[in-house]
Design a protein around this motif. Structure first.
Motif, PDB file in Angstrom:
ATOM      1  N   LYS A  10      33.724  33.820  98.545  1.00  0.00           N
ATOM      2  CA  LYS A  10      33.876  35.201  98.086  1.00  0.00           C
ATOM      3  C   LYS A  10      34.641  36.039  99.089  1.00  0.00           C
ATOM      4  O   LYS A  10      34.728  37.241  98.944  1.00  0.00           O
ATOM      5  N   TYR A  11      35.181  35.415 100.128  1.00  0.00           N
ATOM      6  CA  TYR A  11      35.812  36.164 101.206  1.00  0.00           C
ATOM      7  C   TYR A  11      36.930  35.347 101.844  1.00  0.00           C
ATOM      8  O   TYR A  11      36.985  34.139 101.697  1.00  0.00           O
ATOM      9  N   THR A  12      37.824  36.054 102.557  1.00  0.00           N
ATOM     10  CA  THR A  12      38.906  35.383 103.268  1.00  0.00           C
ATOM     11  C   THR A  12      38.367  34.775 104.564  1.00  0.00           C
ATOM     12  O   THR A  12      37.232  35.057 104.971  1.00  0.00           O
ATOM     13  N   GLN A  13      39.200  33.988 105.223  1.00  0.00           N
ATOM     14  CA  GLN A  13      38.791  33.367 106.484  1.00  0.00           C
ATOM     15  C   GLN A  13      38.427  34.445 107.508  1.00  0.00           C
ATOM     16  O   GLN A  13      37.406  34.353 108.178  1.00  0.00           O
ATOM     17  N   LYS A  14      39.269  35.480 107.609  1.00  0.00           N
ATOM     18  CA  LYS A  14      39.018  36.547 108.578  1.00  0.00           C
ATOM     19  C   LYS A  14      37.750  37.323 108.228  1.00  0.00           C
ATOM     20  O   LYS A  14      36.934  37.626 109.097  1.00  0.00           O
ATOM     21  N   GLN A  15      37.572  37.626 106.954  1.00  0.00           N
ATOM     22  CA  GLN A  15      36.345  38.319 106.532  1.00  0.00           C
ATOM     23  C   GLN A  15      35.119  37.470 106.856  1.00  0.00           C
ATOM     24  O   GLN A  15      34.092  37.991 107.287  1.00  0.00           O
ATOM     25  N   GLY A  16      35.241  36.167 106.678  1.00  0.00           N
ATOM     26  CA  GLY A  16      34.139  35.260 106.987  1.00  0.00           C
ATOM     27  C   GLY A  16      33.740  35.328 108.450  1.00  0.00           C
ATOM     28  O   GLY A  16      32.561  35.266 108.792  1.00  0.00           O
ATOM     29  N   GLN A  17      34.737  35.470 109.320  1.00  0.00           N
ATOM     30  CA  GLN A  17      34.439  35.565 110.751  1.00  0.00           C
ATOM     31  C   GLN A  17      33.686  36.855 111.073  1.00  0.00           C
ATOM     32  O   GLN A  17      32.760  36.855 111.874  1.00  0.00           O
ATOM     33  N   TYR A  18      34.057  37.944 110.433  1.00  0.00           N
ATOM     34  CA  TYR A  18      33.328  39.197 110.634  1.00  0.00           C
ATOM     35  C   TYR A  18      31.903  39.074 110.098  1.00  0.00           C
ATOM     36  O   TYR A  18      30.947  39.517 110.737  1.00  0.00           O
ATOM     37  N   LEU A  19      31.751  38.463 108.939  1.00  0.00           N
ATOM     38  CA  LEU A  19      30.401  38.271 108.371  1.00  0.00           C
ATOM     39  C   LEU A  19      29.544  37.426 109.308  1.00  0.00           C
ATOM     40  O   LEU A  19      28.381  37.747 109.570  1.00  0.00           O
ATOM     41  N   SER A  39      36.034  47.229 103.637  1.00  0.00           N
ATOM     42  CA  SER A  39      36.438  46.175 102.713  1.00  0.00           C
ATOM     43  C   SER A  39      35.264  45.251 102.379  1.00  0.00           C
ATOM     44  O   SER A  39      35.045  44.902 101.215  1.00  0.00           O
ATOM     45  N   LEU A  40      34.504  44.852 103.399  1.00  0.00           N
ATOM     46  CA  LEU A  40      33.342  43.980 103.176  1.00  0.00           C
ATOM     47  C   LEU A  40      32.292  44.684 102.329  1.00  0.00           C
ATOM     48  O   LEU A  40      31.661  44.072 101.459  1.00  0.00           O
ATOM     49  N   GLU A  41      32.115  45.982 102.579  1.00  0.00           N
ATOM     50  CA  GLU A  41      31.141  46.744 101.800  1.00  0.00           C
ATOM     51  C   GLU A  41      31.596  46.860 100.342  1.00  0.00           C
ATOM     52  O   GLU A  41      30.797  46.669  99.418  1.00  0.00           O
ATOM     53  N   LYS A  42      32.869  47.141 100.135  1.00  0.00           N
ATOM     54  CA  LYS A  42      33.411  47.286  98.783  1.00  0.00           C
ATOM     55  C   LYS A  42      33.259  45.999  97.982  1.00  0.00           C
ATOM     56  O   LYS A  42      33.009  46.026  96.776  1.00  0.00           O
ATOM     57  N   ARG A  43      33.387  44.855  98.669  1.00  0.00           N
ATOM     58  CA  ARG A  43      33.238  43.554  98.003  1.00  0.00           C
ATOM     59  C   ARG A  43      31.767  43.162  97.797  1.00  0.00           C
ATOM     60  O   ARG A  43      31.483  42.104  97.247  1.00  0.00           O
ATOM     61  N   ARG A  93      24.357  45.076 107.380  1.00  0.00           N
ATOM     62  CA  ARG A  93      23.491  43.978 106.970  1.00  0.00           C
ATOM     63  C   ARG A  93      24.291  43.064 106.051  1.00  0.00           C
ATOM     64  O   ARG A  93      24.873  43.518 105.070  1.00  0.00           O
ATOM     65  N   VAL A  94      24.333  41.775 106.378  1.00  0.00           N
ATOM     66  CA  VAL A  94      25.041  40.799 105.549  1.00  0.00           C
ATOM     67  C   VAL A  94      24.190  40.505 104.317  1.00  0.00           C
ATOM     68  O   VAL A  94      22.990  40.252 104.425  1.00  0.00           O
ATOM     69  N   LEU A  95      24.822  40.537 103.142  1.00  0.00           N
ATOM     70  CA  LEU A  95      24.094  40.338 101.889  1.00  0.00           C
ATOM     71  C   LEU A  95      24.190  38.913 101.351  1.00  0.00           C
ATOM     72  O   LEU A  95      23.622  38.622 100.306  1.00  0.00           O
ATOM     73  N   LEU A  96      24.867  38.043 102.075  1.00  0.00           N
ATOM     74  CA  LEU A  96      24.957  36.637 101.663  1.00  0.00           C
ATOM     75  C   LEU A  96      23.895  35.824 102.385  1.00  0.00           C
ATOM     76  O   LEU A  96      23.535  36.133 103.519  1.00  0.00           O
ATOM     77  N   PRO A  97      23.399  34.754 101.755  1.00  0.00           N
ATOM     78  CA  PRO A  97      22.482  33.876 102.479  1.00  0.00           C
ATOM     79  C   PRO A  97      23.223  33.168 103.619  1.00  0.00           C
ATOM     80  O   PRO A  97      24.429  32.894 103.495  1.00  0.00           O
ATOM     81  N   PRO A  98      22.526  32.871 104.714  1.00  0.00           N
ATOM     82  CA  PRO A  98      23.174  32.243 105.892  1.00  0.00           C
ATOM     83  C   PRO A  98      23.956  30.982 105.558  1.00  0.00           C
ATOM     84  O   PRO A  98      25.007  30.739 106.135  1.00  0.00           O
ATOM     85  N   GLU A  99      23.494  30.198 104.592  1.00  0.00           N
ATOM     86  CA  GLU A  99      24.184  28.946 104.277  1.00  0.00           C
ATOM     87  C   GLU A  99      25.547  29.182 103.633  1.00  0.00           C
ATOM     88  O   GLU A  99      26.368  28.263 103.555  1.00  0.00           O
ATOM     89  N   GLU A 100      25.827  30.394 103.181  1.00  0.00           N
ATOM     90  CA  GLU A 100      27.148  30.704 102.612  1.00  0.00           C
ATOM     91  C   GLU A 100      28.117  31.269 103.653  1.00  0.00           C
ATOM     92  O   GLU A 100      29.256  31.583 103.331  1.00  0.00           O
ATOM     93  N   LEU A 101      27.658  31.398 104.897  1.00  0.00           N
ATOM     94  CA  LEU A 101      28.515  31.936 105.947  1.00  0.00           C
ATOM     95  C   LEU A 101      29.200  30.805 106.716  1.00  0.00           C
ATOM     96  O   LEU A 101      28.626  29.736 106.887  1.00  0.00           O
ATOM     97  N   PRO A 102      30.422  31.058 107.198  1.00  0.00           N
ATOM     98  CA  PRO A 102      31.104  30.041 108.003  1.00  0.00           C
ATOM     99  C   PRO A 102      30.559  30.036 109.422  1.00  0.00           C
ATOM    100  O   PRO A 102      29.824  30.945 109.825  1.00  0.00           O
TER     101      PRO A 102
END
Length: 79
Positions: free
Chosen positions: A4-13, A49-53, A67-76
């Motif tokens: 649900k996110y780009t590589q860069k967004q994933g790093q921020y998450l 951008s992360l909030e809007k998505r 606060r990250v709204l994805l479960p940890p297993e979905e994070l890179p």
């Protein structure tokens, strides 16, 4: 699984998630600015951008409320 996110967004998450877990509180935008070696406006645009998505939640105008709204297993992994 579709990301649900780009590589860069994933790093921020991942950074927000792991920083919160280790420090016991979410990062300030200045912490992300320092880690990613980018400007303050760059970090703020990423947060918006992360909030809007729907990937993070925050309280506007209050520090350290990310606060990250994805479960940890979905994070890179954090690179």
């Amino acid at each position: 699984m579709e990301r649900k996110y780009t590589q860069k967004q994933g790093q921020y998450l991942a950074f927000i998630y792991y920083y919160s877990k280790i420090q016991g509180q979410p990062p300030a935008e200045a912490d992300m600015q320092q880690y990613f070696k980018v400007t303050g406006p760059t970090v703020h645009q990423m947060v918006l951008s992360l909030e809007k998505r729907g990937l993070i939640a925050r309280v506007p105008g209050q520090p350290r409320t990310l606060r990250v709204l994805l479960p940890p297993e979905e994070l890179p992994d954090l690179e």
